[in-house]
Scaffold this motif. Structure first.
Motif, PDB file in Angstrom:
ATOM      1  N   MET A  34     -20.475  10.913 -47.970  1.00  0.00           N
ATOM      2  CA  MET A  34     -19.890  11.869 -47.319  1.00  0.00           C
ATOM      3  C   MET A  34     -18.730  12.678 -47.832  1.00  0.00           C
ATOM      4  N   SER A  35     -18.540  12.438 -49.274  1.00  0.00           N
ATOM      5  CA  SER A  35     -17.253  12.953 -49.882  1.00  0.00           C
ATOM      6  C   SER A  35     -17.584  14.718 -50.142  1.00  0.00           C
ATOM      7  N   ASN A  36     -18.958  14.857 -50.400  1.00  0.00           N
ATOM      8  CA  ASN A  36     -18.981  16.291 -50.507  1.00  0.00           C
ATOM      9  C   ASN A  36     -18.866  16.983 -49.292  1.00  0.00           C
ATOM     10  N   GLU A  37     -19.435  16.527 -48.265  1.00  0.00           N
ATOM     11  CA  GLU A  37     -19.300  17.084 -47.035  1.00  0.00           C
ATOM     12  C   GLU A  37     -18.034  17.223 -46.437  1.00  0.00           C
ATOM     13  N   ILE A  38     -17.196  16.181 -46.630  1.00  0.00           N
ATOM     14  CA  ILE A  38     -15.814  16.449 -46.295  1.00  0.00           C
ATOM     15  C   ILE A  38     -14.838  17.320 -47.242  1.00  0.00           C
ATOM     16  N   ASN A  39     -15.340  17.386 -48.334  1.00  0.00           N
ATOM     17  CA  ASN A  39     -14.555  18.190 -49.163  1.00  0.00           C
ATOM     18  C   ASN A  39     -14.886  19.744 -49.012  1.00  0.00           C
ATOM     19  N   ASP A  40     -16.119  19.985 -48.549  1.00  0.00           N
ATOM     20  CA  ASP A  40     -16.358  21.206 -48.238  1.00  0.00           C
ATOM     21  C   ASP A  40     -15.665  21.640 -47.003  1.00  0.00           C
ATOM     22  N   MET A  41     -15.640  20.598 -46.047  1.00  0.00           N
ATOM     23  CA  MET A  41     -15.174  20.925 -44.882  1.00  0.00           C
ATOM     24  C   MET A  41     -13.514  21.297 -45.093  1.00  0.00           C
ATOM     25  N   LEU A  42     -12.847  20.482 -45.905  1.00  0.00           N
ATOM     26  CA  LEU A  42     -11.523  20.603 -46.185  1.00  0.00           C
ATOM     27  C   LEU A  42     -11.035  21.868 -47.137  1.00  0.00           C
ATOM     28  N   LYS A  43     -12.117  22.551 -47.715  1.00  0.00           N
ATOM     29  CA  LYS A  43     -11.992  23.770 -48.469  1.00  0.00           C
ATOM     30  C   LYS A  43     -12.011  24.967 -47.120  1.00  0.00           C
ATOM     31  N   ASP A  44     -12.645  24.856 -46.365  1.00  0.00           N
ATOM     32  CA  ASP A  44     -12.699  25.858 -45.300  1.00  0.00           C
ATOM     33  C   ASP A  44     -11.492  25.778 -44.273  1.00  0.00           C
ATOM     34  N   ILE A  45     -10.793  24.649 -44.195  1.00  0.00           N
ATOM     35  CA  ILE A  45     -10.042  24.073 -43.129  1.00  0.00           C
ATOM     36  C   ILE A  45      -8.706  25.182 -43.262  1.00  0.00           C
ATOM     37  N   ASP A  46      -8.263  25.513 -44.324  1.00  0.00           N
ATOM     38  CA  ASP A  46      -7.166  26.404 -44.468  1.00  0.00           C
ATOM     39  C   ASP A  46      -7.433  27.674 -44.095  1.00  0.00           C
ATOM     40  N   LYS A  47      -8.604  28.193 -44.198  1.00  0.00           N
ATOM     41  CA  LYS A  47      -8.902  29.586 -43.764  1.00  0.00           C
ATOM     42  C   LYS A  47      -9.248  29.607 -41.981  1.00  0.00           C
ATOM     43  N   GLU A  48      -9.896  28.499 -41.775  1.00  0.00           N
ATOM     44  CA  GLU A  48     -10.109  28.324 -40.240  1.00  0.00           C
ATOM     45  C   GLU A  48      -8.749  28.090 -39.532  1.00  0.00           C
ATOM     46  N   MET A  49      -8.040  27.348 -40.278  1.00  0.00           N
ATOM     47  CA  MET A  49      -6.668  27.025 -39.505  1.00  0.00           C
ATOM     48  C   MET A  49      -5.850  28.401 -39.130  1.00  0.00           C
ATOM     49  N   ALA A  50      -5.904  28.974 -40.152  1.00  0.00           N
ATOM     50  CA  ALA A  50      -4.933  30.459 -40.176  1.00  0.00           C
ATOM     51  C   ALA A  50      -5.576  31.390 -39.187  1.00  0.00           C
ATOM     52  N   GLU A  51      -7.124  31.351 -38.891  1.00  0.00           N
ATOM     53  CA  GLU A  51      -7.850  32.240 -37.879  1.00  0.00           C
ATOM     54  C   GLU A  51      -7.483  31.544 -36.713  1.00  0.00           C
ATOM     55  N   SER A  52      -7.426  30.118 -36.493  1.00  0.00           N
ATOM     56  CA  SER A  52      -7.103  29.452 -35.217  1.00  0.00           C
ATOM     57  C   SER A  52      -5.883  29.736 -34.584  1.00  0.00           C
ATOM     58  N   LYS A  53      -4.740  29.569 -35.659  1.00  0.00           N
ATOM     59  CA  LYS A  53      -3.464  29.887 -35.335  1.00  0.00           C
ATOM     60  C   LYS A  53      -3.334  31.373 -35.043  1.00  0.00           C
ATOM     61  N   ALA A  54      -3.867  32.371 -35.419  1.00  0.00           N
ATOM     62  CA  ALA A  54      -3.705  33.765 -35.004  1.00  0.00           C
ATOM     63  C   ALA A  54      -4.255  33.841 -33.542  1.00  0.00           C
ATOM     64  N   LYS A  55      -5.406  33.074 -33.560  1.00  0.00           N
ATOM     65  CA  LYS A  55      -6.090  33.251 -32.229  1.00  0.00           C
ATOM     66  C   LYS A  55      -5.160  32.529 -30.965  1.00  0.00           C
ATOM     67  N   ALA A  56      -4.771  31.423 -31.411  1.00  0.00           N
ATOM     68  CA  ALA A  56      -3.898  30.795 -30.292  1.00  0.00           C
ATOM     69  C   ALA A  56      -2.565  31.397 -29.969  1.00  0.00           C
ATOM     70  N   ILE A  57      -2.272  31.978 -30.959  1.00  0.00           N
ATOM     71  CA  ILE A  57      -0.777  32.992 -30.669  1.00  0.00           C
ATOM     72  C   ILE A  57      -1.208  33.973 -29.879  1.00  0.00           C
ATOM     73  N   GLU A  58      -2.359  34.661 -30.256  1.00  0.00           N
ATOM     74  CA  GLU A  58      -2.855  35.872 -29.398  1.00  0.00           C
ATOM     75  C   GLU A  58      -3.091  35.654 -27.830  1.00  0.00           C
ATOM     76  N   GLU A  59      -3.663  34.523 -27.828  1.00  0.00           N
ATOM     77  CA  GLU A  59      -4.019  33.877 -26.489  1.00  0.00           C
ATOM     78  C   GLU A  59      -2.969  33.626 -25.459  1.00  0.00           C
ATOM     79  N   ALA A  60      -1.948  32.696 -26.256  1.00  0.00           N
ATOM     80  CA  ALA A  60      -0.700  32.733 -25.585  1.00  0.00           C
ATOM     81  C   ALA A  60       0.023  33.521 -25.245  1.00  0.00           C
ATOM     82  N   GLU A  61       0.218  34.657 -26.109  1.00  0.00           N
ATOM     83  CA  GLU A  61       1.014  35.896 -25.720  1.00  0.00           C
ATOM     84  C   GLU A  61       0.552  36.592 -24.690  1.00  0.00           C
ATOM     85  N   LYS A  62      -0.948  36.615 -24.637  1.00  0.00           N
ATOM     86  CA  LYS A  62      -1.550  37.560 -23.820  1.00  0.00           C
ATOM     87  C   LYS A  62      -1.485  36.671 -22.202  1.00  0.00           C
TER      88      LYS A  62
END
Length: 191
Positions: A34-62
């Motif tokens: 599972m190490s490769n799968e988890i490493n791949d997941m962690l590589k993308d997590i920063d990008k996904e979190m930035a997108e999720s944060k922006a979306k969460a802020i946008e939805e909360a403000e709306k």
């Protein structure tokens, strides 16, 4: 000279074919498929979190009809940090190992062992009783026996219910397979 070259070529061909087909006594292992799968997941997590944060802020403000306060943004940041910590804990605490042993010319065994850290389960909010049940279930790792045959560099495994295929490297040092449809793994020869 041509005769010597022919004999050497024939010998090397025999060694290459024999390395692929004579598997008796070989053991292949991977400590954590599972190490490769988890490493791949962690590589993308920063990008996904930035997108999720922006979306969460946008939805909360709306929803609120105004800009979020510093405290409200800090709360979202805290939730994102906790999610990232959980993902990192998964990387450290979740392992699935596989050992394949070729017993004879047509029988091989496969042992899959799963280990999930108690800390991961706690962080995911799993209750004490469920954690104990999961630990008990993952501690049982039976050895599965299956028939196999070799065709070129493919090892076709047949347990009577379904067939699976492994691929052996040209030098015989590695076995390649898939744990699930999209989860490839590599086992390294240890014996």
């Amino acid at each position: 000279m041509k005769k010597i070259l022919f004999i050497v070529t024939l010998a090397l061909t025999y060694i290459g074919v024999n390395a692929q087909t004579n598997l008796v006594g070989r053991v292949y292992y991977n400590e954590n498929i599972m190490s490769n799968e988890i490493n791949d997941m962690l590589k993308d997590i920063d990008k996904e979190m930035a997108e999720s944060k922006a979306k969460a802020i946008e939805e909360a403000e709306k929803k609120k009809g105004r800009k979020l306060t510093t405290e409200e943004i800090a709360k979202i940041d805290k939730e994102m940090k906790e999610a990232k910590e959980l993902a990192n804990a998964m990387k450290k605490g979740m392992k699935v190992s596989i050992t394949i042993t070729f017993k004879d010319e047509n029988i091989m065994t496969a042992k899959i062992k799963m280990n999930v850290s108690d800390d991961i389960l706690k962080a995911a909010g799993v209750s004490w009783a469920k954690r104990k049940a999961i630990k008990l279930a993952t501690s049982i790792s039976p050895t599965e026996k299956t028939n196999y045959f070799v065709k070129d560099n493919l090892i076709i495994c047949d347990d009577g219910k379904e067939k699976d295929t492994l691929k052996i490297s040209n030098d015989g040092k590695y076995l390649y397979g898939k744990f699930e449809k999209n989860q490839p793994f590599t086992l390294t020869r240890t014996q």
